[in-house]
Design a protein around this motif. Structure first.
Motif, PDB file in Angstrom:
ATOM      1  N   GLY A 117     -21.408  22.344  -4.749  1.00 20.77           N
ATOM      2  CA  GLY A 117     -21.097  21.361  -4.209  1.00 20.77           C
ATOM      3  C   GLY A 117     -19.596  21.439  -3.299  1.00 20.77           C
ATOM      4  N   TYR A 118     -19.417  20.604  -2.303  1.00 22.35           N
ATOM      5  CA  TYR A 118     -18.197  20.769  -1.589  1.00 22.35           C
ATOM      6  C   TYR A 118     -16.850  20.392  -2.337  1.00 22.35           C
ATOM      7  N   LEU A 119     -17.093  19.383  -3.230  1.00 23.13           N
ATOM      8  CA  LEU A 119     -15.911  19.250  -4.135  1.00 23.13           C
ATOM      9  C   LEU A 119     -15.422  20.205  -4.747  1.00 23.13           C
ATOM     10  N   PHE A 120     -15.952  21.093  -5.469  1.00 23.71           N
ATOM     11  CA  PHE A 120     -15.595  22.233  -6.250  1.00 23.71           C
ATOM     12  C   PHE A 120     -15.143  23.246  -5.140  1.00 23.71           C
ATOM     13  N   GLN A 121     -16.164  23.571  -4.131  1.00 23.11           N
ATOM     14  CA  GLN A 121     -15.746  24.507  -3.248  1.00 23.11           C
ATOM     15  C   GLN A 121     -14.311  24.178  -2.487  1.00 23.11           C
ATOM     16  N   GLU A 122     -13.923  23.143  -2.174  1.00 23.70           N
ATOM     17  CA  GLU A 122     -12.860  22.594  -1.629  1.00 23.70           C
ATOM     18  C   GLU A 122     -11.684  23.021  -2.608  1.00 23.70           C
ATOM     19  N   TYR A 123     -11.911  22.361  -3.781  1.00 22.28           N
ATOM     20  CA  TYR A 123     -10.869  22.755  -5.149  1.00 22.28           C
ATOM     21  C   TYR A 123     -10.524  24.142  -5.136  1.00 22.28           C
ATOM     22  N   ASP A 493     -27.246  18.715   1.049  1.00 24.77           N
ATOM     23  CA  ASP A 493     -25.897  18.422   1.017  1.00 24.77           C
ATOM     24  C   ASP A 493     -25.551  17.168   1.136  1.00 24.77           C
ATOM     25  N   TYR A 494     -26.102  16.428   1.923  1.00 22.84           N
ATOM     26  CA  TYR A 494     -25.740  14.920   2.063  1.00 22.84           C
ATOM     27  C   TYR A 494     -25.993  14.240   0.613  1.00 22.84           C
ATOM     28  N   LEU A 495     -27.108  14.543   0.120  1.00 18.49           N
ATOM     29  CA  LEU A 495     -27.558  14.060  -1.235  1.00 18.49           C
ATOM     30  C   LEU A 495     -26.704  14.333  -2.477  1.00 18.49           C
ATOM     31  N   LEU A 496     -26.229  15.687  -2.502  1.00 19.23           N
ATOM     32  CA  LEU A 496     -25.658  16.425  -3.476  1.00 19.23           C
ATOM     33  C   LEU A 496     -24.170  15.681  -3.953  1.00 19.23           C
ATOM     34  N   PRO A 497     -23.316  15.360  -2.983  1.00 17.18           N
ATOM     35  CA  PRO A 497     -22.151  14.503  -3.658  1.00 17.18           C
ATOM     36  C   PRO A 497     -22.551  13.181  -4.108  1.00 17.18           C
ATOM     37  N   LYS A 498     -23.577  12.490  -3.524  1.00 23.47           N
ATOM     38  CA  LYS A 498     -23.964  11.315  -4.021  1.00 23.47           C
ATOM     39  C   LYS A 498     -24.667  11.219  -5.187  1.00 23.47           C
ATOM     40  N   LEU A 499     -25.235  12.480  -5.350  1.00 27.00           N
ATOM     41  CA  LEU A 499     -25.847  12.384  -6.688  1.00 27.00           C
ATOM     42  C   LEU A 499     -25.143  12.854  -7.826  1.00 27.00           C
ATOM     43  N   ILE A 500     -24.215  13.625  -7.572  1.00 22.99           N
ATOM     44  CA  ILE A 500     -23.400  14.204  -8.858  1.00 22.99           C
ATOM     45  C   ILE A 500     -22.168  13.305  -9.164  1.00 22.99           C
ATOM     46  N   SER A 501     -22.082  12.224  -8.060  1.00 17.27           N
ATOM     47  CA  SER A 501     -20.989  11.254  -8.253  1.00 17.27           C
ATOM     48  C   SER A 501     -21.453   9.874  -8.950  1.00 17.27           C
TER      49      SER A 501
END
Length: 517
Positions: A117-123, A493-501
């Motif tokens: 996901g984008y949170l880790f990739q940005e990190y 990609d829209y669902l991923l951050p919402k599901l994992i948060s």
């Protein structure tokens, strides 16, 4: 919503986080164990390539890590952020592959999605060091914080929903690869191996190779023999050969007699050049596949000085004489007027890196109308054939949107005879030749001048049309499939951050093994 989710770190949910060998093992060409680096991690799996090294038992025992069914791998050096599930095969890891051994009760599939996901990739992009070669430390890996459901059951619910989307994306990709392979195989059969020509030639001598003209070179006789063996191996060999014989007779009957030709010349030279066409489909002995294809191919070969033996009546020419070839450029990236708010597709070969199809529907960057004015080749039309001309040479794409190109492309926008579908497969078939004549000291590059000098065979118009009719349908299906993949990917990609948060309520998802009453 998401009240049963907790904030944690990779260190908290892992038994161990480490990396591979910092150094070079003793390689062995016949070694039993792969040496896996970060570049072997692709699309959630370990991918072994021709360049992947191997090691023997002694090196494996010396450098092996404790990997298991709960291990997730991440590339942390060079190309960073690729994620894969460990496949259970005994391997030796290099330093660019980080391994994460998860604790019991943690879903490795869930963690794979977290890391994708984008949170880790940005990190990791933010935390990486190095200007030329990026590197992420193990400490940074351990410190990554995120939210996770308390139970593995809840983790699996999120995973199942995301896997449904991934499964559909995977099926579409497999279909696209199959269609592309079919287009390649058909091109090779018709225009590289000349199978229909050999079929017609064999039919003209009643499938007896000994009856071939003595003037025919051994090279072609051997190919005819191999083609005859292929025909004889077909389940419907007798029917197929009978069909080809019937077609040969129809083609012979179509040719005007000497007397008829002389009479026609007196009336009209054009009439002599265009004899009445037989209705091949009206003959019940001729299979539809032969009536629609082999009728457009000759039954003889002739020698060409540049290209050797080619089907009789086909012509030889150069790229320069057949195609309109264009190059591109890059508007100054320092001028925001060329880029900011741009909506015009602009592409560099980077857009084709990792592309599994030869279809271009989007580009990573857009330019403005002011930027477009800086590119002499302008906006190229739909169905332009694109080939990367440097770093590396040989990426191919059929543009399905109007597009401007940079200096790393050769674009073919028009052809006298050949269709875009034919052209892109022809390029694929001669890519080894193209790469072989490429120059360059720092990286391989083929100039437009060199490219234009390449010689090629121009088949009959009917043969090209027959091929295009089939493959155009293939590429239309691939294009529609790529569009669906893009939509599914955006949804995932829209669902991923919402599901994992924990922001989105996770429904129960029926799997293939469950029965709904």
């Amino acid at each position: 919503m998401g009240s049963n989710w907790k904030t944690t770190t990779l260190a908290d949910i892992s038994e161990r986080i480490g990396d591979g060998l910092h150094g070079t093992p003793k390689y062995s060409d016949d070694g039993e164990y792969y040496f896996v680096n970060g570049n072997n991690l692709e699309s959630g799996a370990i991918v072994y390539k021709d360049s992947t090294k191997r090691v023997g038992l002694e090196e494996y025992n010396k450098h092996k890590k404790e990997l298991g069914s709960s291990t997730v791998l991440v590339s942390i050096n060079g190309t960073i952020g690729n994620v894969a599930l460990y496949n259970g095969e005994e391997v030796v890891l290099g330093k660019s592959a980080c391994y994460i051994n998860l604790k019991k009760g943690i879903s490795k599939e869930f963690v794979k999605y977290i890391l994708s996901g984008y949170l880790f990739q940005e990190y990791i992009q933010r935390c990486s060091t190095g200007s030329t070669i990026k590197n992420v430390s193990l400490k940074m890996m351990r410190d990554f914080a995120f939210r996770i459901p308390d139970t593995e059951i809840e983790q699996d619910k999120a995973v199942e929903l995301l896997k449904l989307l991934d499964h559909k994306i995977s099926l579409n990709n497999q279909t696209n690869q199959t269609l592309e392979s079919m287009a390649q195989a058909l091109f090779k059969s018709w225009f590289v191996d000349f199978d229909p020509v050999f079929d017609n030639l064999l039919a003209s001598v009643d499938f007896n190779v000994e009856n071939l003209e003595t003037s025919l070179p051994d090279e072609l006789k051997q190919k005819a023999q191999r083609r005859l063996a292929a025909l004889n191996s077909l389940e419907n060999a007798a029917q197929c050969k009978a069909s080809l014989s019937a077609l040969a007779h129809e083609l012979q009957a179509q040719l005007p007699t000497k007397e008829a030709t002389q009479a026609a010349v007196q009336v009209s030279e054009k009439a002599a050049e265009t004899p009445v066409k037989a209705n091949f489909n009206a003959n019940p002995d001729i299979l539809a596949q032969h009536a629609n294809t082999h009728a457009h191919f000759p039954n003889e070969f002739e020698h060409n000085e540049q290209l050797g033996w080619i089907p009789k009546g086909w012509s030889a020419t150069s790229v320069e004489d057949e195609f309109v070839v264009k190059g591109g450029s890059t508007p100054s990236t320092k001028n925001p007027d060329f880029w900011e708010g741009g909506e015009i597709h602009w592409t560099s070969p980077k857009d084709l890196s990792g592309n599994t199809t030869k279809i271009m529907l989007d580009t990573s960057r857009k330019i403005t109308s002011a930027g477009l004015k800086k590119i002499t080749s302008g906006l190229l039309p739909i169905d332009t054939v694109l080939m990367s001309s440097r770093a590396p040479v040989g990426y191919l794409a059929l543009a399905k949107v109007p597009v401007a190109i940079n200096q790393g492309y050769i674009a073919i926008t028009d052809a006298k005879t050949l269709s875009s579908e034919y052209t892109i497969q022809w390029l694929d078939s001669v890519m080894d030749e193209i790469k072989g004549i490429s120059g360059g000291t720092t990286f391989a590059e083929i100039s437009k001048k060199t490219f234009k000098s390449i010689q090629l065979v121009i088949p009959s118009k009917k043969a090209v049309e027959a091929y295009t009719e089939v493959t155009k349908m293939y590429y239309e299906r691939i294009t529609a499939s790529v569009q669906e993949i893009n939509t599914l990917t955006e949804t995932r990609d829209y669902l991923l951050p919402k599901l994992i948060s924990g922001e989105l309520q996770i429904p129960d998802v029926a799997t293939d093994d469950e029965t709904v009453d």
